[in-house]
Design an enzyme around this catalytic site. Structure first.
Site, PDB file in Angstrom:
ATOM      1  N   ARG A 189       0.856  -1.207   0.000  1.00 35.84           N
ATOM      2  CA  ARG A 189       0.000   0.000   0.000  1.00 35.84           C
ATOM      3  C   ARG A 189       0.880   1.240   0.000  1.00 35.84           C
ATOM      4  O   ARG A 189       0.584   2.226  -0.663  1.00 35.84           O
ATOM      5  CB  ARG A 189      -0.926  -0.019   1.216  1.00 35.84           C
ATOM      6  CG  ARG A 189      -2.213  -0.797   1.027  1.00 35.84           C
ATOM      7  CD  ARG A 189      -2.023  -2.231   0.554  1.00 35.84           C
ATOM      8  NE  ARG A 189      -3.260  -2.962   0.464  1.00 35.84           N
ATOM      9  CZ  ARG A 189      -3.789  -3.701   1.441  1.00 35.84           C
ATOM     10  NH1 ARG A 189      -3.144  -3.840   2.603  1.00 35.84           N
ATOM     11  NH2 ARG A 189      -4.930  -4.333   1.266  1.00 35.84           N
TER      12      ARG A 189
ATOM     13  N   ASP B  29       0.202  -6.992  -3.046  1.00 32.30           N
ATOM     14  CA  ASP B  29      -1.220  -6.715  -2.805  1.00 32.30           C
ATOM     15  C   ASP B  29      -1.766  -5.991  -4.028  1.00 32.30           C
ATOM     16  O   ASP B  29      -1.052  -5.833  -5.032  1.00 32.30           O
ATOM     17  CB  ASP B  29      -1.410  -5.895  -1.513  1.00 32.30           C
ATOM     18  CG  ASP B  29      -2.690  -6.301  -0.782  1.00 32.30           C
ATOM     19  OD1 ASP B  29      -3.768  -6.206  -1.403  1.00 32.30           O
ATOM     20  OD2 ASP B  29      -2.611  -6.729   0.380  1.00 32.30           O
TER      21      ASP B  29
ATOM     22  N   HIS C 280      -6.456 -10.326  -3.466  1.00 29.70           N
ATOM     23  CA  HIS C 280      -5.460  -9.254  -3.278  1.00 29.70           C
ATOM     24  C   HIS C 280      -4.362  -9.283  -4.351  1.00 29.70           C
ATOM     25  O   HIS C 280      -3.217  -8.949  -4.070  1.00 29.70           O
ATOM     26  CB  HIS C 280      -4.819  -9.362  -1.886  1.00 29.70           C
ATOM     27  CG  HIS C 280      -5.721  -8.878  -0.780  1.00 29.70           C
ATOM     28  ND1 HIS C 280      -5.771  -7.563  -0.386  1.00 29.70           N
ATOM     29  CD2 HIS C 280      -6.613  -9.542  -0.003  1.00 29.70           C
ATOM     30  CE1 HIS C 280      -6.657  -7.433   0.602  1.00 29.70           C
ATOM     31  NE2 HIS C 280      -7.186  -8.623   0.842  1.00 29.70           N
TER      32      HIS C 280
ATOM     33  N   ASP D  52      -6.430 -14.221   2.471  1.00 35.09           N
ATOM     34  CA  ASP D  52      -7.518 -13.476   3.111  1.00 35.09           C
ATOM     35  C   ASP D  52      -8.397 -12.805   2.056  1.00 35.09           C
ATOM     36  O   ASP D  52      -7.961 -12.538   0.939  1.00 35.09           O
ATOM     37  CB  ASP D  52      -6.940 -12.395   4.046  1.00 35.09           C
ATOM     38  CG  ASP D  52      -5.994 -11.453   3.302  1.00 35.09           C
ATOM     39  OD1 ASP D  52      -5.176 -11.944   2.497  1.00 35.09           O
ATOM     40  OD2 ASP D  52      -6.081 -10.231   3.512  1.00 35.09           O
ATOM     41  N   GLU D  53      -9.628 -12.535   2.452  1.00 33.71           N
ATOM     42  CA  GLU D  53     -10.558 -11.690   1.684  1.00 33.71           C
ATOM     43  C   GLU D  53     -10.558 -12.025   0.192  1.00 33.71           C
ATOM     44  O   GLU D  53     -10.474 -11.128  -0.652  1.00 33.71           O
ATOM     45  CB  GLU D  53     -10.203 -10.207   1.901  1.00 33.71           C
ATOM     46  CG  GLU D  53     -10.329  -9.798   3.347  1.00 33.71           C
ATOM     47  CD  GLU D  53      -9.818  -8.385   3.650  1.00 33.71           C
ATOM     48  OE1 GLU D  53     -10.367  -7.776   4.579  1.00 33.71           O
ATOM     49  OE2 GLU D  53      -8.885  -7.892   2.981  1.00 33.71           O
TER      50      GLU D  53
ATOM     51  N   ASP E 269      -2.495  -0.413  12.533  1.00 33.65           N
ATOM     52  CA  ASP E 269      -3.095   0.585  11.635  1.00 33.65           C
ATOM     53  C   ASP E 269      -4.403   1.103  12.237  1.00 33.65           C
ATOM     54  O   ASP E 269      -4.974   2.069  11.738  1.00 33.65           O
ATOM     55  CB  ASP E 269      -3.352  -0.002  10.240  1.00 33.65           C
ATOM     56  CG  ASP E 269      -4.190  -1.270  10.266  1.00 33.65           C
ATOM     57  OD1 ASP E 269      -4.053  -2.060  11.228  1.00 33.65           O
ATOM     58  OD2 ASP E 269      -4.986  -1.477   9.328  1.00 33.65           O
TER      59      ASP E 269
ATOM     60  N   TRP F 218      -0.691  -2.421   8.551  1.00 38.43           N
ATOM     61  CA  TRP F 218      -1.215  -2.235   7.195  1.00 38.43           C
ATOM     62  C   TRP F 218      -1.065  -0.760   6.867  1.00 38.43           C
ATOM     63  O   TRP F 218      -1.340   0.100   7.710  1.00 38.43           O
ATOM     64  CB  TRP F 218      -2.688  -2.683   7.148  1.00 38.43           C
ATOM     65  CG  TRP F 218      -2.839  -4.117   7.550  1.00 38.43           C
ATOM     66  CD1 TRP F 218      -3.232  -4.578   8.777  1.00 38.43           C
ATOM     67  CD2 TRP F 218      -2.582  -5.273   6.751  1.00 38.43           C
ATOM     68  NE1 TRP F 218      -3.224  -5.956   8.780  1.00 38.43           N
ATOM     69  CE2 TRP F 218      -2.834  -6.404   7.554  1.00 38.43           C
ATOM     70  CE3 TRP F 218      -2.157  -5.462   5.440  1.00 38.43           C
ATOM     71  CZ2 TRP F 218      -2.672  -7.709   7.088  1.00 38.43           C
ATOM     72  CZ3 TRP F 218      -1.998  -6.759   4.971  1.00 38.43           C
ATOM     73  CH2 TRP F 218      -2.254  -7.866   5.781  1.00 38.43           C
TER      74      TRP F 218
HETATM   75  C1  ACM Z   1      -6.137  -8.828   6.674  1.00 37.08           C
HETATM   76  O1  ACM Z   1      -6.272  -8.082   7.663  1.00 37.08           O
HETATM   77  N1  ACM Z   1      -6.821  -8.619   5.559  1.00 37.08           N
HETATM   78  C2  ACM Z   1      -5.216  -9.953   6.684  1.00 37.08           C
END
Ligand code: ACM
Length: 628
Positions: free
Chosen positions: A164, A193, A267, A343-344, A438, A486
């Site tokens: 990021r 990412d 991601h 993730d996600e 974060d 993050w």
């Molecule tokens: C995450 O917080 N998306 C690993």
């Protein structure tokens, strides 16, 4: 607050400056972060002088001796104090019975002896350094004591997202230095990412030629303007393989292992921008995201992506790609685990793709969660073929994955207990327990922009991953804990430091110190002020503590008595009662004070702490209410 209280006496837990030095003399344990397992104090002092020799009988300790000598020569002005010969000795003799990474630090008037194996010697040195005064001193003295110390957890990690926002090799080295001073030993490097692919993969050059750069934007992450057609992608960067090796070498010298994360199959927008054939949609208009919106989030935490950032798990080309990437990653990183993210992962494009649906039917895969399992299992085989182990975020288990994988748990207790009962090795990094750095450090709207959430330092300090209901066998599968940074809202090193400190100190104690030695009051009142003073002098950014745990409260009564303690050495407290933001031109707090509020009125007491170098805390607002 109950309205019957007519006199409110707040005795602040945070120390007065002069009390700080006293407390350090009387309880030396509290000057070291993380708190050591055991300290016995003795009469007498070791005094550094021009005859003090620093020695080792051990090859492995030679780099440690070099680091220590360099530290000392910058701190000590000694040389004029002629005295008897004394010594500081690093040795591994007698270290056989110490736990991994453990050390003994024995200080007598004749000698300082640090005993340990390689990592233990390094940590013994770090503790010794923390016992020394912050300022260069004419005569350095240390009280006699015996410290025996060893870590609670083997994995003591910090994750940094460099996708990021990109951070330079020099900035990462500085972070590694800080981590090692506080006995953290795993650097989890989130390298890829949607907003950037940051590691050179020689067999796939577009990953960095295209994937490491995005169009330049300023503004709030998630709300940036999308790339315009033909617009040049100039913002970003990546690490060459030589730089990666250099970071790994530098970390290893400081007892830190580096764990890479390549986040797949979700991601992956940066990888798809470079190689569009990797996704189901094969959409060649997809660009590296500059922080523009690409998903809708719903209150139940479900989300819908409208730009495809997901690898196609049914295409052999995906596995050819992954094999290339993970071959190079495994060749670079000696650490036993490779993090695959997981993730996600949005499933909508898979659900709408006829080819994916036909594949699932043919392979008898009942759901897209199980399809992610299929993907993870295949990647697990690739990683195992490189003699490495797979670790991923909680979601890799969502389809009921049967593989023996490790989990980095970000959701906390419920999932952790299930994972541990399954005998999976896990690292605990739950955001809601203070380990997502974060998130906001207080509820004040003066906190700089953050990812929401609520992760004050006391949460990170108080977190205990050994949940009730776990037996000794379950606990053996807790590898340790990790903080996560993050960087969606962290575009600079100054902001990074603000978000890390002081939470990293709390993390260090949660990761290293024995649970029975943890004591938030001692940490916040005595230890933390010293370490913040060190940061302040060294020019680091950090969050200046407020004199109250909560930044917005209401007290009811008529007379309000405040006995405040300055939360760091040399800091000053200023306040207003006129609704204006306090600063160094307002009332300076100089001792206990009582405010009388007229019947039927309210006043807001606004308090700010200003550090010796001029850093300011957020403002604490206390409503003094005598209105009913
Ligand atoms: C995450 O917080 N998306 C690993």
């Amino acid at each position: 607050m109950r309205s019957t209280i007519k006199r409110v006496c707040i005795s602040m837990s945070l120390l007065l400056v002069f009390a700080l030095a006293k407390a350090q003399d009387s309880d030396i344990r509290t000057t070291i972060i993380p708190a050591p397992a055991k300290i016995e104090k003795h009469e007498g002092q070791f005094v550094f002088n021009d005859q003090t020799i620093i020695t080792t009988d051990d090859m492995v300790a030679q780099p440690i001796v070099r680091i220590f000598k360099a530290y000392l020569s910058a701190r000590s002005k000694s040389g004029r104090v002629q005295s008897k010969r004394n010594s500081i000795r690093f040795t591994s003799k007698g270290a056989d019975d110490l736990p991994d990474e453990g050390y003994k630090l024995n200080i007598t008037s004749e000698a300082i002896v640090i005993t340990g194996k390689k990592a233990g010697l390094f940590y013994g040195m770090q503790s010794l350094i923390q016992l020394l005064p912050i300022e260069a001193a004419e005569i350095l003295r240390l009280p006699c004591m015996n410290i025996t110390d060893y870590p609670r957890f083997a994995y003591r990690g910090l994750m940094l997202d460099v996708s990021r926002h990109f951070f330079s090799v020099a900035q990462i080295k500085e972070l590694l230095d800080m981590m090692s001073q506080y006995k953290l030993n795993r650097f989890h490097w989130h390298l890829t990412d949607d907003q950037g692919w940051r590691i050179e993969i020689k067999s796939l050059p577009k990953l960095t030629q295209v994937g490491a750069f995005r169009v330049p934007r300023n503004g709030d992450f998630g709300a940036m303007e999308a790339p315009r057609p033909g617009e040049k992608a100039t913002d970003g960067g990546f690490y060459t393989q030589d730089e990666v090796r250099e970071i790994i070498r530098y970390a290893a010298e400081r007892n830190i292992q580096v764990m890479p994360e390549i986040d797949v199959p979700g991601h992956s927008m940066a990888a798809i921008a470079a190689y569009p054939h990797l996704s189901c949609t094969q959409d060649t208009s997809i660009k590296v995201s500059p922080g523009s919106s690409f998903a809708k989030w719903f209150p139940d935490k479900k989300f819908e992506m409208y730009i495809d950032n997901t690898l196609n798990p049914t295409s052999e080309e995906t596995y050819v790609f992954l094999d290339k990437v993970f071959t190079e990653v495994a060749a670079l990183f000696p650490y036993e685990y490779i993090h695959i993210g997981g993730d996600e992962c949005y499933k909508g494009f898979w659900e709408r793709d006829a080819g994916v649906q036909a594949f699932m039917k043919k392979m008898n895969i009942g759901s897209t969660h199980e399809l992610q399992d299929y993907f993870t299992s295949r990647l697990n085989k690739i990683i195992r073929s490189k003699n490495r182990k797979l670790i991923g975020w909680d979601e890799i288990l969502d389809g009921g994955l049967n593989d023996q994988v490790a989990i980095m748990n970000r959701f906390g207790e419920k999932g952790a207990i299930t994972q541990l009962k399954r005998k999976l090795n896990i690292v605990l990094a739950p955001g809601n327990n203070g380990l997502y750095f974060d998130y906001a450090q207080s509820r004040s709207d003066m906190e700089p922009i953050n990812h929401g959430g609520f992760s004050p330092v006391w949460k990170a300090y108080g977190y205990n991953p050994e949940y009730e209901g776990l037996n000794e066998e379950d606990k053996k599968h807790i590898m340790g804990v990790s903080g996560c940074i993050w960087t969606e809202n962290i575009p600079s090193i100054s902001k990074l430091q603000y978000m890390i400190f002081p939470r990293m100190f709390a993390l260090a104690e949660t990761a290293w110190s024995q649970e029975y030695n943890k004591d938030y009051k001692g940490f916040a009142e005595v230890t933390l002020p010293k370490h913040l003073e060190k940061l302040d002098k060294a020019g680091y950014n950090y969050r200046v503590p407020t004199p109250f745990v909560y930044t917005d409260t209401t007290l009811t009564g008529k007379h309000f008595h405040f006995d405040l303690k300055v939360p760091m050495a040399g800091a000053k407290i200023y306040y207003t009662l006129n609704n204006r933001l306090p600063g160094d031109a307002d009332h300076e707090y100089q001792g206990p004070v009582t405010f009388d509020i007229p019947e039927g009125k309210k006043r807001i007491l606004k308090i700010i702490v200003i550090s010796p170098s001029g850093r300011r805390s957020v403002v604490t607002n206390i409503t003094l209410d005598n209105s009913n």
